[in-house]
Design a protein around this motif. Sequence first.
Motif, short mmCIF file in Angstrom:
data_model
loop_
_atom_site.label_atom_id
_atom_site.label_comp_id
_atom_site.label_asym_id
_atom_site.label_seq_id
_atom_site.Cartn_x
_atom_site.Cartn_y
_atom_site.Cartn_z
N GLN A 214 -2.15 17.33 1.73
CA GLN A 214 -1.73 16.70 2.96
C GLN A 214 -2.40 15.90 3.34
O GLN A 214 -3.61 15.41 2.93
N LYS A 215 -1.70 14.79 4.10
CA LYS A 215 -2.39 13.69 4.56
C LYS A 215 -1.93 13.38 5.95
O LYS A 215 -0.66 13.20 6.09
N VAL A 216 -2.63 12.94 6.84
CA VAL A 216 -2.26 12.72 8.31
C VAL A 216 -2.44 11.28 8.38
O VAL A 216 -3.64 10.80 8.34
N ALA A 217 -1.70 10.44 8.98
CA ALA A 217 -2.12 9.06 9.25
C ALA A 217 -2.95 8.96 10.67
O ALA A 217 -3.01 9.85 11.42
N TYR B 30 2.37 10.30 -6.30
CA TYR B 30 2.21 9.57 -5.15
C TYR B 30 3.35 9.97 -3.98
O TYR B 30 4.24 10.19 -4.53
N THR B 31 2.98 10.09 -2.71
CA THR B 31 4.00 10.01 -1.67
C THR B 31 3.74 9.15 -0.61
O THR B 31 2.54 9.16 -0.13
N VAL B 32 4.58 8.07 -0.46
CA VAL B 32 4.54 6.93 0.51
C VAL B 32 5.23 7.11 1.75
O VAL B 32 6.55 7.38 1.58
N VAL B 33 4.73 7.10 2.82
CA VAL B 33 5.74 6.87 4.13
C VAL B 33 5.40 5.61 4.80
O VAL B 33 4.07 5.28 5.15
N GLU B 34 6.42 4.64 4.96
CA GLU B 34 6.24 3.42 5.60
C GLU B 34 6.94 3.27 6.56
O GLU B 34 8.25 3.40 6.77
N ILE B 35 6.23 3.13 7.85
CA ILE B 35 6.79 2.94 9.29
C ILE B 35 6.98 1.40 9.73
O ILE B 35 5.90 0.73 9.68
N ILE B 36 8.20 1.00 10.00
CA ILE B 36 8.49 -0.25 10.32
C ILE B 36 7.99 -0.77 11.74
O ILE B 36 7.83 0.36 12.48
N GLY B 37 8.15 -1.67 12.25
CA GLY B 37 7.93 -1.93 13.65
C GLY B 37 6.79 -2.56 14.23
O GLY B 37 5.93 -2.90 13.24
N ASP B 38 6.67 -2.89 15.27
CA ASP B 38 5.35 -3.31 16.04
C ASP B 38 4.07 -2.60 15.57
O ASP B 38 2.92 -3.10 15.14
N ASN B 39 4.31 -1.30 15.57
CA ASN B 39 3.08 -0.54 14.77
C ASN B 39 3.16 -0.13 13.62
O ASN B 39 3.13 1.14 13.18
N TYR B 40 3.32 -1.21 12.65
CA TYR B 40 3.66 -1.03 11.19
C TYR B 40 2.53 0.08 10.63
O TYR B 40 1.24 -0.21 10.79
N SER B 41 3.05 0.88 9.73
CA SER B 41 1.79 1.65 9.06
C SER B 41 2.18 2.11 7.72
O SER B 41 3.65 2.16 7.58
N THR C 260 1.30 5.08 4.80
CA THR C 260 0.46 6.26 4.45
C THR C 260 0.76 6.90 2.98
O THR C 260 2.00 7.08 2.92
N THR C 261 -0.44 7.04 2.36
CA THR C 261 0.09 7.52 0.95
C THR C 261 -0.90 8.66 0.85
O THR C 261 -1.94 8.68 1.01
N LEU C 262 -0.19 9.75 0.20
CA LEU C 262 -0.87 10.92 -0.57
C LEU C 262 -0.65 10.95 -1.78
O LEU C 262 0.36 10.74 -2.46
N TYR C 263 -1.92 11.02 -2.49
CA TYR C 263 -2.03 11.15 -3.93
C TYR C 263 -2.20 12.51 -4.36
O TYR C 263 -2.88 13.25 -3.74
N GLY C 264 -1.57 12.93 -5.65
CA GLY C 264 -1.71 14.54 -6.04
C GLY C 264 -3.02 14.20 -7.02
O GLY C 264 -3.40 13.11 -7.25
#
Length: 226
Positions: free
Chosen positions: A46-49, A203-214, A216-220
């Motif tokens: 688990q990974k929390v931004a 790997y699992t990546v979540v990319e959030i667009i917008g002004d608060n771009y982020s 987050t990547t979780l590696y196994g």
Amino acid sequence: MSENRTNGLRSGARFAGVGAAAAVAIGLFSTGAASADTFVPLPDGQKVAPSGTVTITRTGEHAIVSPSLAANGAGRTVWVSGNAVADVAETPEGEAGPWNGPTNNPGTNNSSTHGVSRLSTGYIVGCQVSIADDAIGAKVGASVNTEGFGLSGGLSLNLGPGDVKWVEVQGKDIPKAGVYSVEYMDAEMEIQGCAGYAQARSYTVVEIIGDNYSKTTLYGMPFSIG
């Protein structure tokens, strides 16, 4: 642990998405004649931004490694399974261009997606390369490139010594806040051309667009594929 499989039809590579409740069949894979398969259980993660708005969870991951049907000493086959979940508390709704800030300028508004937040999951595969955390930080060498699965079946990779490839198994757009999931079972990767040892990690990546771009990547956990 290992198990022997004597019948050659493996049904599989089923991908399911919770949120859109969609399932995509990736076809039937044949394992051919009897061979010794090695079952590799892999730990959950688990990974929390840092912002706390994205939580990635990976469960049920495992791999089954088999000698290549080519029997040439430089190939092997691996079937991978797992479930990746993204809990997204905040993202701009709908789709937009890759520049989503009010000034339409590069910087924190810059997104590598096609204009919508996205969850993607897959594997980093290397030949005679240890895919450890320090290697990830160094971009695992200069030979990195990306390949993906097609709807017709598994994926064949040609890897020479020192080569690393990023393989996307499946992805899902995130048009609004919510919980999104991608599940895959027995997705087949055939590795050829690697006479030395080969290694992979998810790997699992979540990319959030917008002004608060982020991003987050979780590696196994890295594991050997022979």
